[in-house]
Design an enzyme around this catalytic site. Structure first.
Site, PDB file in Angstrom:
ATOM      1  N   ASP A   8       0.878  -1.162   0.000  1.00 34.92           N
ATOM      2  CA  ASP A   8       0.000   0.000   0.000  1.00 34.92           C
ATOM      3  C   ASP A   8       0.929   1.230   0.000  1.00 34.92           C
ATOM      4  O   ASP A   8       2.135   1.097   0.281  1.00 34.92           O
ATOM      5  CB  ASP A   8      -0.844  -0.080   1.283  1.00 34.92           C
ATOM      6  CG  ASP A   8      -1.631   1.172   1.548  1.00 34.92           C
ATOM      7  OD1 ASP A   8      -2.385   1.565   0.662  1.00 34.92           O
ATOM      8  OD2 ASP A   8      -1.487   1.756   2.637  1.00 34.92           O
ATOM      9  N   ASP A  10      -0.005   5.143   0.972  1.00 33.44           N
ATOM     10  CA  ASP A  10      -0.204   6.116   2.050  1.00 33.44           C
ATOM     11  C   ASP A  10      -0.157   5.411   3.407  1.00 33.44           C
ATOM     12  O   ASP A  10      -0.970   4.535   3.679  1.00 33.44           O
ATOM     13  CB  ASP A  10      -1.584   6.801   1.903  1.00 33.44           C
ATOM     14  CG  ASP A  10      -1.690   7.592   0.604  1.00 33.44           C
ATOM     15  OD1 ASP A  10      -0.712   8.241   0.235  1.00 33.44           O
ATOM     16  OD2 ASP A  10      -2.761   7.553  -0.021  1.00 33.44           O
ATOM     17  N   GLY A  45      -7.320   4.062   3.491  1.00 33.36           N
ATOM     18  CA  GLY A  45      -7.451   3.019   2.471  1.00 33.36           C
ATOM     19  C   GLY A  45      -8.740   3.112   1.667  1.00 33.36           C
ATOM     20  O   GLY A  45      -8.943   2.380   0.709  1.00 33.36           O
ATOM     21  N   ARG A  48     -11.713   8.372  -2.244  1.00 29.23           N
ATOM     22  CA  ARG A  48     -11.987   9.794  -1.946  1.00 29.23           C
ATOM     23  C   ARG A  48     -13.475  10.023  -1.675  1.00 29.23           C
ATOM     24  O   ARG A  48     -13.862  10.637  -0.687  1.00 29.23           O
ATOM     25  CB  ARG A  48     -11.513  10.647  -3.120  1.00 29.23           C
ATOM     26  CG  ARG A  48     -11.407  12.105  -2.808  1.00 29.23           C
ATOM     27  CD  ARG A  48     -10.904  12.859  -4.026  1.00 29.23           C
ATOM     28  NE  ARG A  48      -9.674  12.305  -4.564  1.00 29.23           N
ATOM     29  CZ  ARG A  48      -9.193  12.559  -5.776  1.00 29.23           C
ATOM     30  NH1 ARG A  48      -9.841  13.378  -6.581  1.00 29.23           N
ATOM     31  NH2 ARG A  48      -8.072  11.996  -6.188  1.00 29.23           N
ATOM     32  N   SER A 115      -5.277   5.348  -3.956  1.00 27.31           N
ATOM     33  CA  SER A 115      -5.162   6.766  -4.300  1.00 27.31           C
ATOM     34  C   SER A 115      -5.009   7.012  -5.797  1.00 27.31           C
ATOM     35  O   SER A 115      -4.210   6.372  -6.472  1.00 27.31           O
ATOM     36  CB  SER A 115      -3.968   7.371  -3.571  1.00 27.31           C
ATOM     37  OG  SER A 115      -3.802   8.710  -3.968  1.00 27.31           O
ATOM     38  N   ASN A 117      -3.762   9.694  -6.695  1.00 25.01           N
ATOM     39  CA  ASN A 117      -2.539  10.513  -6.723  1.00 25.01           C
ATOM     40  C   ASN A 117      -1.278   9.670  -6.538  1.00 25.01           C
ATOM     41  O   ASN A 117      -0.184  10.216  -6.383  1.00 25.01           O
ATOM     42  CB  ASN A 117      -2.583  11.551  -5.600  1.00 25.01           C
ATOM     43  CG  ASN A 117      -3.692  12.568  -5.805  1.00 25.01           C
ATOM     44  OD1 ASN A 117      -3.661  13.329  -6.763  1.00 25.01           O
ATOM     45  ND2 ASN A 117      -4.677  12.561  -4.934  1.00 25.01           N
ATOM     46  N   ASP A 169      -1.608  -0.319   6.195  1.00 28.76           N
ATOM     47  CA  ASP A 169      -1.753   0.433   7.447  1.00 28.76           C
ATOM     48  C   ASP A 169      -3.216   0.662   7.822  1.00 28.76           C
ATOM     49  O   ASP A 169      -3.487   1.248   8.875  1.00 28.76           O
ATOM     50  CB  ASP A 169      -1.075   1.811   7.333  1.00 28.76           C
ATOM     51  CG  ASP A 169      -1.838   2.736   6.404  1.00 28.76           C
ATOM     52  OD1 ASP A 169      -2.182   2.294   5.290  1.00 28.76           O
ATOM     53  OD2 ASP A 169      -2.107   3.893   6.784  1.00 28.76           O
TER      54      ASP A 169
HETATM   55  P1  B16 Z   1      -7.036   9.984  -3.410  1.00 30.24           P
HETATM   56  P2  B16 Z   1      -3.694   3.991   0.130  1.00 30.24           P
HETATM   57  C1  B16 Z   1      -5.665   5.797   0.140  1.00 30.24           C
HETATM   58  O1  B16 Z   1      -4.382   5.418  -0.221  1.00 30.24           O
HETATM   59  C2  B16 Z   1      -5.663   6.606   1.430  1.00 30.24           C
HETATM   60  O2  B16 Z   1      -5.323   5.770   2.525  1.00 30.24           O
HETATM   61  C3  B16 Z   1      -7.026   7.178   1.685  1.00 30.24           C
HETATM   62  O3  B16 Z   1      -6.994   7.979   2.852  1.00 30.24           O
HETATM   63  C4  B16 Z   1      -7.456   8.011   0.476  1.00 30.24           C
HETATM   64  O4  B16 Z   1      -8.764   8.526   0.660  1.00 30.24           O
HETATM   65  C5  B16 Z   1      -7.442   7.110  -0.770  1.00 30.24           C
HETATM   66  O5  B16 Z   1      -6.134   6.594  -0.951  1.00 30.24           O
HETATM   67  C6  B16 Z   1      -7.845   7.866  -2.021  1.00 30.24           C
HETATM   68  O6  B16 Z   1      -6.886   8.845  -2.281  1.00 30.24           O
HETATM   69  O7  B16 Z   1      -8.014  10.976  -2.895  1.00 30.24           O
HETATM   70  O8  B16 Z   1      -5.616  10.525  -3.511  1.00 30.24           O
HETATM   71  O9  B16 Z   1      -7.477   9.294  -4.675  1.00 30.24           O
HETATM   72  O10 B16 Z   1      -3.574   3.968   1.612  1.00 30.24           O
HETATM   73  O11 B16 Z   1      -4.612   2.927  -0.452  1.00 30.24           O
HETATM   74  O12 B16 Z   1      -2.356   4.069  -0.565  1.00 30.24           O
HETATM   75 MG    MG Z   2      -2.682   3.204   3.422  1.00 27.73          MG
END
Ligand code: B16
Ligand code: MG
Length: 214
Positions: A8, A10, A45, A48, A115, A117, A169
């Site tokens: 993962d 973030d 995780g 958005r 994400s 991003n 996480d």
């Molecule tokens: P985005 P991961 C997740 O990333 C984040 O944990 C989560 O808090 C966020 O809302 C989600 O990505 C979407 O992110 O808004 O940038 O598309 O932990 O799966 O790497």
């Molecule tokens: Mg994460």
């Protein structure tokens, strides 16, 4: 025998979970909703839009789709601003070493993030060439705890789920990994990650010799 580690992003590779929290908290404040660190655990995780819906649920508010899209875009702009100010040194300690070590052992390494991003973030911390496969929120339709993101990563590596270990996480992420039929190393607190096969405080602390006995 484990053949791949799926990470993962973030909260596992870099502390962008903190920037998601700051941006959501800013939005919640604007909406007059009290949003705590404990509430934030439910967002980790999660996509958005689903994250925004959870915040609205906490505040007892409903909203039409267009307004939700606008709020989600606003939060994302703040998140992108924080991330663009991030330094490559913000990668968690020991992560690059772990990725290298796994690859020298002949294991495959993949990124599987919810994400949209994710690619921007891995470029900023200079690890975009460290993965054999990258799956992010632009390639999936279902959010964790659905196993889609991890199953897609395994299939891109040409492997079956039982060949893979996931590093996560988020509570929703641990569930997604187990739902995929994979082993899971939880990174963080046993309070949220109790279902994982092993829990470590930081990704860089992973004892590689335990990989095949999870
Ligand atoms: P985005 P991961 C997740 O990333 C984040 O944990 C989560 O808090 C966020 O809302 C989600 O990505 C979407 O992110 O808004 O940038 O598309 O932990 O799966 O790497
Ligand atoms: Mg994460």
């Amino acid at each position: 025998m484990i053949k791949a580690c799926i990470f993962d992003l973030d909260g596992v590779i870099v502390d962008t979970a903190r920037y998601h929290y700051l941006a959501w908290q800013r939005l919640a404040k604007e909406l007059g909703i009290t949003f705590s660190l404990e509430d934030n655990e439910r967002l980790k995780g999660v996509s958005r839009m689903r994250s925004l819906e959870i915040i609205l649920e906490i505040g007892g508010k409903t909203m039409d789709e267009k307004s939700k899209e606008q709020l989600a875009a606003k939060k994302n702009q703040w998140f992108v601003d924080y991330v663009n100010a991030m330094k490559p040194e913000e990668i968690y300690p020991g992560v690059k070493k772990l990725l290298n070590h796994l690859r020298t052992m002949g294991l495959k390494v993949a990124l599987a993030s919810s994400s949209k991003n994710a690619k921007t973030v891995i470029k900023l911390i200079d690890i975009e060439n460290e993965f054999d496969a990258i799956v992010d929120g632009t390639m999936t339709t279902r959010t964790k705890p659905d196993p889609e993101v991890f199953l897609l990563a395994a299939s891109r590596l040409g492997l079956v789920p039982s060949d893979c270990v996931v590093f996560e996480d988020a509570e929703a992420g641990v569930e997604a990994a187990l739902n995929a039929g994979m082993k899971c190393v939880g990174v963080g607190s046993p309070k949220q990650l109790g279902k994982a096969n092993m829990i470590i405080p930081r990704t860089g602390d992973f004892p590689i010799e335990k990989l095949n006995s999870l």
